[in-house]
Write an enzyme that holds these catalytic residues in place. Structure first.
Site: not given
Ligand code: GUN
Length: 297
Positions: A53, A97, A120
């Site tokens: 990322k 995460q 997300d």
């Protein structure tokens, strides 16, 4: 029949190039999209994801803020960090995460993220908007799957689509996206009866089960579009390991119309869509709700 192989790596690269081009245009207005990534603990797979990322965000001109915290971090400390990031003007996207350590209340942490910064798409507000057909930030993996399906099936209306898996991260939002595209959608899960029979009728199959080769090639309807979300590491028989999907790739190749490989299919799309969601969050934050967003296609 040999299936067309859907090149997720190439499609993701194209999307990242479009994101980078729009980011460069925004830079002329002194707007730099910013993504904060919160990683708790030392999970090796998560560290690999976060490393990719960082690299790809930088390549696309997106500013990156890494927060690596010890495994002992508790729920209150994480919520406090999220609140700090919510308040920052240079952070447009916040990604926590997953999985978080078992001792942390993951739902409470995700709920603390400002829905406008929820790149997300896991927050209840975004999940609810998606379900209502309103403008929403869409979770990255299902969005990536939809982009890949459209590559080979621009007209999805009326198609019978099967989503195997009912997670909040992939299965449920995937089903919503297919429904929005006028498919007739079935969601299968661990208690579903006669999965092979349902597969045999399905023109689109999205497999998000998390079990190697759970879908046999001869279950598939000839010509089906098969999207394999699984990333499973198994022994390759010679003392090493390899990555395989949830679908028996060799068997499916002989029967499907189009299929995503593992690796190189859905995987690269997830990060490309994260960059897209971060860019669009920055556009909304600085230019208002009516500003034109970058389309996923
Ligand atoms: N862990 C594995 N995939 C993802 C993802 O797409 N988002 C987050 N936040 N965690 C993940």
């Amino acid at each position: 029949m040999t299936a067309t192989i859907i090149d997720g790596k190439a499609v993701a690269e194209h999307l990242r190039t479009r994101v980078a081009a729009r980011t460069a245009t925004l830079a002329q207005q002194a707007i730099v999209p910013g993504l904060a990534v919160v990683l708790v603990g030392e999970d090796p797979a998560s560290q690999v994801y976060v490393g990719s990322k960082t690299k790809q965000a930088e390549a696309a001109g997106i500013r990156h803020f890494d927060h690596r915290l010890p495994v002992s971090t508790n729920t209150a400390q994480l919520i406090s960090l999220v609140q700090e990031l919510n308040a920052r003007r240079d952070v447009h996207g916040i990604l926590v995460q997953l999985p978080l350590p078992a001792s942390v209340d993951s739902a409470a942490v995700l709920a603390a993220i400002d829905p406008a910064k929820d790149v997300d798409g896991f927050h209840a507000v975004n999940a609810g908007r998606l379900a209502l057909g309103q403008e929403a930030t869409v979770p990255c993996t299902p969005l990536g799957c939809l982009i890949l399906i459209r590559q080979v099936l621009p007209q999805m209306a009326g198609k019978r689509a099967l989503v195997i898996g009912r997670s909040n991260i992939v299965g449920k939002p995937m089903a919503q996206l297919l429904l929005q595209n006028d498919c007739t959608v079935t969601i299968a899960h661990s208690r579903t009866r006669d999965l092979p029979g349902i597969c045999a009728e399905s023109e689109i199959v999205v497999a998000a089960i998390g079990r190697p080769k759970a879908v046999a090639g001869d279950w598939l309807r000839p010509g089906a579009v098969v999207i394999d979300v699984g990333i499973n590491r198994i022994a390759d028989g010679s003392g090493k390991t390899k990555l395989v999907g949830d679908v028996d790739y060799a068997g499916a190749l002989a029967r499907a119309g189009a299929i995503t490989p593992v690796p190189g299919g859905v995987g690269p799309m997830t990060i490309a869509c994260l960059l897209l969601n971060t860019l669009n969050a920055a556009i909304r934050a600085h230019l208002g709700a009516k500003a034109e967003l970058l389309s996923p296609y």
